[in-house]
Design a protein around this motif. Structure first.
Motif, short mmCIF file in Angstrom:
data_model
loop_
_atom_site.label_atom_id
_atom_site.label_comp_id
_atom_site.label_asym_id
_atom_site.label_seq_id
_atom_site.Cartn_x
_atom_site.Cartn_y
_atom_site.Cartn_z
N ALA A 41 56.47 24.34 37.24
CA ALA A 41 55.23 24.52 37.20
C ALA A 41 54.93 25.95 36.51
CB ALA A 41 54.56 24.83 38.76
N GLY A 42 53.79 26.28 36.16
CA GLY A 42 53.77 27.54 35.60
C GLY A 42 52.22 28.08 35.91
N VAL A 43 52.05 29.44 35.91
CA VAL A 43 50.73 29.97 36.33
C VAL A 43 50.34 30.67 35.00
CG1 VAL A 43 49.68 31.46 38.09
CG2 VAL A 43 51.51 29.96 38.75
N ASN A 44 49.03 30.70 35.02
CA ASN A 44 48.60 31.53 33.54
C ASN A 44 47.43 32.26 34.26
OD1 ASN A 44 47.70 32.18 31.24
ND2 ASN A 44 46.81 30.32 30.60
N ILE A 45 47.69 33.64 34.05
CA ILE A 45 46.63 34.56 34.79
C ILE A 45 45.36 34.65 33.65
CG2 ILE A 45 46.11 36.91 35.74
CD1 ILE A 45 48.52 35.14 37.32
N THR A 46 44.41 34.11 34.03
CA THR A 46 43.17 34.14 32.91
C THR A 46 42.05 33.98 33.61
OG1 THR A 46 42.45 32.86 31.05
CG2 THR A 46 43.39 31.55 33.05
N ALA A 47 40.81 34.40 32.91
CA ALA A 47 39.50 34.59 33.12
C ALA A 47 39.18 33.14 32.21
CB ALA A 47 38.75 35.58 32.87
N SER A 48 39.81 32.66 31.37
CA SER A 48 39.60 31.55 30.68
C SER A 48 38.53 32.19 29.62
CB SER A 48 39.05 30.30 31.30
OG SER A 48 38.80 29.46 30.25
N HIS A 49 37.18 31.44 29.49
CA HIS A 49 36.07 31.77 28.67
C HIS A 49 35.22 32.41 29.56
CE1 HIS A 49 35.19 27.93 30.04
NE2 HIS A 49 34.10 28.30 30.14
N ASN A 50 35.70 32.92 30.71
CA ASN A 50 34.49 33.55 31.66
C ASN A 50 34.65 35.12 31.70
OD1 ASN A 50 33.70 31.09 33.14
ND2 ASN A 50 35.64 31.02 33.80
N PRO A 51 33.70 35.56 32.25
CA PRO A 51 33.70 37.41 32.17
C PRO A 51 35.22 37.78 32.85
CG PRO A 51 31.70 36.56 32.79
CD PRO A 51 32.61 35.23 32.86
N ALA A 52 35.74 38.87 32.13
CA ALA A 52 36.95 39.21 32.54
C ALA A 52 36.93 39.53 34.31
CB ALA A 52 37.29 40.59 31.97
N ILE A 53 35.85 39.82 34.76
CA ILE A 53 35.97 40.02 36.45
C ILE A 53 36.43 38.83 36.95
CG2 ILE A 53 33.44 39.56 36.48
CD1 ILE A 53 35.18 42.47 38.36
N ASP A 54 36.18 37.43 36.35
CA ASP A 54 36.69 36.30 37.08
C ASP A 54 37.99 35.87 36.52
OD1 ASP A 54 33.93 35.93 37.90
OD2 ASP A 54 33.29 34.76 36.24
N ILE A 55 38.80 36.94 36.69
CA ILE A 55 40.41 36.56 36.51
C ILE A 55 40.72 35.65 37.51
CG2 ILE A 55 41.15 38.76 37.15
CD1 ILE A 55 43.24 38.55 34.67
N GLY A 56 41.90 34.93 37.52
CA GLY A 56 42.48 34.16 38.48
C GLY A 56 43.61 33.57 38.14
N PHE A 57 44.04 32.70 38.91
CA PHE A 57 45.26 31.70 38.51
C PHE A 57 44.72 30.41 37.93
CE2 PHE A 57 46.72 34.43 41.98
CZ PHE A 57 47.94 34.65 41.48
N LYS A 58 45.53 29.95 36.92
CA LYS A 58 45.46 28.47 36.18
C LYS A 58 46.68 27.93 36.65
CE LYS A 58 42.99 27.64 32.81
NZ LYS A 58 42.56 27.43 31.41
N PHE A 59 46.94 27.34 37.57
CA PHE A 59 48.23 26.37 38.12
C PHE A 59 48.23 25.08 37.01
CE2 PHE A 59 50.51 23.14 40.53
CZ PHE A 59 51.70 24.19 40.81
N SER A 60 49.65 25.04 36.52
CA SER A 60 49.68 23.70 35.95
C SER A 60 51.07 23.13 36.31
CB SER A 60 50.00 24.08 34.25
OG SER A 60 48.88 24.70 33.91
#
Length: 181
Positions: A41-60
């Motif tokens: 698996a992998g974890v991407n720490i990202t807010a994606s295209h959302n505001p930076a305050i919405d940073i979180g985990f994207k688990f793949s």
């Protein structure tokens, strides 16, 4: 960043080997690394295209794509139940080999050329007959800035005419107040 380092410290403290990027990495690069490396698996720490305050985990999971909602719902539920956790100093995790820094940019660009050889050849052929042709790219202040530069710039296809919004900015804002959708 700080969040990624802290995540690596928690995973390492629990005996999980971590490959930590030495630079910000776009989500497709994380996905390709998971598949090519045959990782669980992998974890991407990202807010994606959302505001930076919405940073979180994207688990793949191991296929590199998005995890099904039952998996992410279970991860969220379990994370909310955690009351205490182990953390290992990042320097210790590195010293004992539980955290290793990597850089996937060159590997990803090589992968693109392997996966899309006809497209790369067609672009090169077009440029030979139309030397005025070029690309104006807009990474929108995101983590793909250097990927655009390497792919389309002098070291790559040599067709980059302009790179707009090419300074990293997690808020995705510009002086004209435009931002990501």
């Amino acid at each position: 960043g700080e969040f990624a380092n802290f995540t690596a410290s928690i995973l390492a403290a629990n005996g999980i080997k971590v490959l930590l990027s030495d630079e910000s990495m776009p989500t497709p690069v994380v996905a390709q690394a998971i598949v090519e490396g045959r990782y669980a698996a992998g974890v991407n720490i990202t807010a994606s295209h959302n505001p930076a305050i919405d940073i979180g985990f994207k688990f793949s999971p191991d296929h590199g794509g998005a995890a099904p909602s039952d998996v992410t719902n279970n991860l969220g539920k379990r994370a909310n139940e955690v009351r205490e956790y182990k953390v290992m100093p990042l320097s210790e995790a590195i010293n004992i080999g539980l955290v290793e820094f990597i850089n996937r940019r060159k590997a990803y660009l090589t992968y693109l050329q392997r996966a899309l050889p006809q497209a790369f050849e067609a672009i090169k052929e077009y440029v030979r007959t139309h030397p005025e042709f070029g690309v104006i790219a807009d990474p929108m202040h995101g983590v793909a800035i250097d990927y655009f530069r390497d792919l389309f710039g002098e070291e790559g296809l040599g067709i980059l005419k302009e790179l707009l919004h090419s300074e990293p900015n997690p808020a995705f804002t510009t002086s004209d107040k435009m931002g990501a959708p």
